[in-house]
Write an enzyme that holds these catalytic residues in place. Structure first.
Site, PDB file in Angstrom:
ATOM      1  N   GLU A 457       0.702  -1.155  -0.101  1.00  0.00           N
ATOM      2  CA  GLU A 457      -0.022   0.228  -0.095  1.00  0.00           C
ATOM      3  C   GLU A 457       0.671   1.334  -0.162  1.00  0.00           C
ATOM      4  O   GLU A 457       0.194   2.161  -0.014  1.00  0.00           O
ATOM      5  CB  GLU A 457      -1.087   0.163   1.147  1.00  0.00           C
ATOM      6  N   GLU A 554      -6.942  -7.669  -1.632  1.00  0.00           N
ATOM      7  CA  GLU A 554      -7.534  -7.431  -0.022  1.00  0.00           C
ATOM      8  C   GLU A 554      -8.850  -7.002  -0.276  1.00  0.00           C
ATOM      9  O   GLU A 554      -9.116  -5.965  -0.860  1.00  0.00           O
ATOM     10  CB  GLU A 554      -6.587  -6.202   0.730  1.00  0.00           C
TER      11      GLU A 554
END
Length: 879
Positions: A457, A554
């Site tokens: 991320e 995710e």
């Protein structure tokens, strides 16, 4: 690496010493606090927390509020010490090294009071030359510095500009500046885990003494030549030659089952030397490839490598070699902007279905082979074929990857950088380079690892400006990002491993991010790469909320673990949803309220007058909600694999967040701490099944898609049934003719207007009926029975409280639970408390009067124990 050292032959000549000797320094050490006021025995591998717990100085660190009570441990500077004798004559050896496979984390190393080196990276292997310092009797010390204080010092010393984030959100109750230390990032806290910044020697430590030369490491990669259709092996061996003269000899490589044996002449010059060999596999023998779970066998071959050097030196290694290819396909799609993003294994496009892996414990010495086997077996038992080893934890132990190889679990392997920006100073970068090179050499021979990921991320964090960086300063952080992940990590990966793809970040736009200078303006673009998606506010039953992305790596929803799991680390005053303990254990801001919000969309909250029962019922509802939410979302991704709708689709991966838990707390996990299956994990067995019908509605039209992960086409038929909530007899049933279900496809099988469907079935309304459906094939393979709710369960008509009984009987090593119900029962939950094991099914919709469910115990138990512990709950029991 899991290579067996078969033999070490002595040098030629009477009375000459052996090639090398090794002394393990595992076992008992002494540990003392910074001011010397506390001294105790400790174990290596291990950590300070575990030593204190073992000797009774502290309680279970996971009990109640002990993560706060025991902060003093990580703020102190501890020392590990050991006195030892060398059981051989040290003067006979040209070179003596002290090897640490893993030190956690910042320490000065002294041998016989002489400083011999420092450590500052949990993920590196350290080798210190102690030839001039070691004696027959020795004292060894590691003087650790508090990782919390070290990280703060490093941040303070970085004066030119700040490197955010400074600290985690207050709800996580964590420590600051974790991005300045090469240590498990989540050990300073995360939104699913506690803050336990450990100190200790967490992997093997040993003395190695040798003459002439020594094999430092040995690794290899299988390579497939598409043009010649021949397999080869690239083998790399690193030697430390301490002889003043060159060493010559032969290398004999043998793979008997592939009728392959090759001999090479080598000459090793003095110093550190790399030997690279290229072995062609006999092209007249069929090589069976390694396949992911559900797509074939995990075939491996025994290989031996014999180094026969001058003067009788002989080193023989044995290992297992697997053959497989992996490609990441990013190419244009007809009728869509952007590019595809999917993996081919051995030339076959495979839908990646699974979850994300976090560290199994805050204290790695508690992560045993048995625990890893339990957790990974639970993944494949739920029809998963992939786990993403998330970048905020650790590079897992060798046993983890060995089990993934054997079980057929593909591994998306992140490097350990997560949710932060990082410094790029000289010392930090030198440490990172050594870490990355070591981990690639350690892991690259595992066929289970199919992709390296640079970070978690951080592209999104930078480009979506999570840290409120001023536009005028953004170029500094972009430059640091490119230096760290592109000019260093990527460069090392490409040099060390050509057999699998590397992506810079997750989520990323992949090739598009590269095109935009390694960072994309919108890293969440569903037309490219992979996506992370979380939405706790909108109704999770509405599939239109979810991105029709190429790959979703995710996504998820929280739930609470079962009461039997929480009970072990709490007291009676903690057993309510709004207790101080419940608020403390929730590390995601607003998480407890978000769960109630999602529950409220489709269920009523518990109505018991007993506070403890209300707590248990609320836990149950959070698990129902989580299971149903992730089911709806996963089924959306699976049915999107073969279609483009308004330019979007061709989804080829669904990895929900997260598989396992690090402690007993609310989280996104489907396995509780210790391995107990939540309702979500039972649902995953169904929604990841190789053959699955998926139902959904769009503007009163009811659709059923057939999804197949099978390796070949099959003849199948679809059966659709309508049940009324008030009766155990199906109201009506229909089935299609047999059709061909294409392998690796999702296709529309059925559509009908809901009003017509209900009208054709008597007196049905949305509130009074539910639809179930399943696929059956001509080969007796069938899908799970799936269902579709036509209304919220808070609005049902005719749903009564079910009286469910169970008769338990033993059948060999398993137990049969013969269930009988008085009424239709949604979300039937069977629980045997703390007895370890799992059921064949759980959390199911019971529409028939009787059903048999098997229980597979993980430890010996008895019928009487199960009868005492057994509880059954269904939805109407909580009202």
């Amino acid at each position: 690496m899991r290579f067996g050292l078969l033999l070490l032959l002595p040098l030629c000549g009477a009375g000459s010493p052996a090639l090398s000797r090794s002394l393990s320094l595992r076992g008992g050490w002494r540990i003392r606090s910074g001011n010397g006021s506390l001294e105790l025995p400790g174990e290596v591998p291990g950590c300070v927390h575990s030593a204190l717990r073992r000797r009774g100085f502290i309680q279970d660190p996971y009990y109640r509020f002990n993560d706060l009570n025991y902060r003093w441990i990580s703020l102190d500077n501890w020392t590990y010490s050991k006195n030892f004798k060398i059981p051989f004559n040290i003067s006979n050896w040209q070179k003596v090294n002290l090897i640490f496979e893993g030190v956690d984390t910042v320490a000065k190393v002294l041998l016989n009071n002489v400083p011999i080196g420092k450590t500052d990276n949990m993920f590196k292997r350290y080798s210190f030359d102690i030839t001039s310092v070691v004696s027959n009797v020795n004292s060894l010390e590691l003087r650790f510095q508090s990782p919390v204080l070290y990280a703060a010092q490093q941040s303070k010393a970085h004066t030119s500009y700040s490197v955010p984030p400074d600290c985690p959100p207050p709800v996580q109750k964590g420590q600051c500046h974790v991005n300045f230390i090469r240590k498990e990032q989540s050990s300073f806290s995360w939104d699913w885990g506690p803050s336990f910044p450990t100190q200790g020697i967490w992997k093997d430590v040993r003395i190695e003494a040798y003459n002439i030369c020594h094999l430092n490491y040995f690794t290899f990669s299988p390579i497939y030549d598409n043009h010649t259709q021949v397999w080869s092996l690239e083998i790399e061996s690193s030697f430390d030659v301490v002889s003043p003269k060159p060493i010559s000899g032969q290398v004999i490589i043998s793979i008997p089952k592939l009728q392959t044996q090759q001999t090479y002449s080598i000459e090793l010059q003095p110093g550190e030397r790399i030997v690279e060999l290229f072995v062609k596999i006999n092209k007249n023998v069929t090589v069976e490839t390694w396949w992911p779970r559900g797509h074939g066998h995990q075939t491996g071959y025994n290989m031996t490598i014999l180094f026969k050097l001058v003067r009788g030196l002989s080193i023989e290694k044995s290992t297992k070699v697997y053959f497989r290819t992996v490609e990441l396909i990013e190419e244009p799609i007809e009728g869509s902007q952007g590019l595809s993003f999917y993996f081919k294994i051995n030339g076959l496009p495979i839908f990646l279905k699974g979850s994300n892996w976090i560290p199994a414990d805050s204290f790695q010495d508690r992560v045993t082979s048995d625990l890893l086997q339990l957790l990974l077996q639970s993944a494949v038992d739920a029809n998963m074929n992939t786990l993403r080893v998330w970048g905020g934890g650790i590079y897992e132990q060798d046993e983890f990857y060995r089990l993934c190889d054997e079980l057929g679990i593909m591994v998306w392997q992140d490097f350990m950088f997560a949710c932060a920006l990082y410094p790029t100073g000289r010392d930090f970068m030198n440490s990172v380079r050594a870490e990355v090179a070591h981990q690639i050499r350690r892991l690259k021979y595992h066929p289970s690892i199919i992709v390296w990921g640079g970070n978690n991320e951080n592209e999104a964090a930078l480009m979506m400006n999570w840290y409120n960086i001023r536009a005028s300063e953004l170029h500094t952080y972009i430059n640091d990002y490119v230096v760290l992940y592109v000019k260093n990590i990527r460069k090392i990966v490409l040099a060390e491993d050509s057999t699998r793809p590397f992506i810079i970040s997750s989520p990323t736009n992949g090739a598009e991010s590269i095109k935009e200078g390694w960072l994309s303006v919108n890293p969440y673009d569903s037309n490219f790469g992979d996506v992370h998606f979380y939405d706790y506010i909108n109704d999770c039953w509405n599939w239109k909320v979810f991105p029709k992305a190429r790959f979703v790596s995710e996504y998820g929803y929280q739930s609470w673990p079962s009461f039997s799991t929480l009970e072990k680390v709490s007291s009676k005053e903690d057993w309510s949803y709004n207790s101080k303990f419940s608020l403390h254990r929730q590390h995601h801001a607003g998480g407890n309220d978000e769960m109630l919000l999602q529950i409220g969309f489709h269920f009523k909250l518990p109505e018991s007058t007993d506070p403890l029962q209300t707590f248990k019922d609320t836990i149950y509802l959070t698990q129902v909600m989580q299971a149903q939410c992730v089911k709806v979302e996963t089924e959306f991704y699976r049915r999107s694999r073969s279609e483009i709708v308004r330019g979007q689709g061709y989804t080829m991966g669904a990895l929900y967040w997260q598989l396992n838990d690090i402690w007993q707390a609310p989280s996104w996990a489907s396995l509780e701490y210790g391995g107990k299956w939540k309702m979500l994990h039972y649902f995953a067995r169904h929604f990841f099944a190789p053959l699955l019908p998926v139902g959904f509605e769009d503007q009163d039209l009811f659709f059923i898609y057939g999804v197949s992960d099978l390796g070949s086409d099959c003849k199948a038929k679809l059966t659709v049934r309508i049940h009324t909530w008030s009766s155990l007899e199906p109201l009506c049933s229909s089935e299609t003719e047999y059709f061909v279900m294409k392998a690796g496809k999702a296709v529309l099988l059925y559509e009908e207007f809901v009003p017509i469907l209900l009208e054709n079935c008597g007196n049905c309304t949305r509130q009074s009926c539910v639809v179930s459906f399943y696929l059956s094939t001509d080969s007796q393979l069938s899908s799970p029975t799936n269902y579709h709710f036509l209304s919220s369960l808070s609005e049902t008509v005719g749903l009564h409280k079910a009286h469910i009984t169970a008769v338990i009987s033993q059948q060999g090593n398993t137990f049969a639970f013969d269930l009988e119900t008085s009424a239709v029962a949604p979300f039937v939950w069977l629980d045997v408390g703390s007895i370890p094991g799992r059921f064949s099914d759980n959390g199911f919709l019971m529409t028939e009067r009787t059903r048999t469910v098997l229980f597979y115990p993980w430890q010996p138990t008895s019928k009487s124990e199960l009868e005492q512990s057994f509880r059954v709950t269904s939805l109407m029991d909580i009202y």
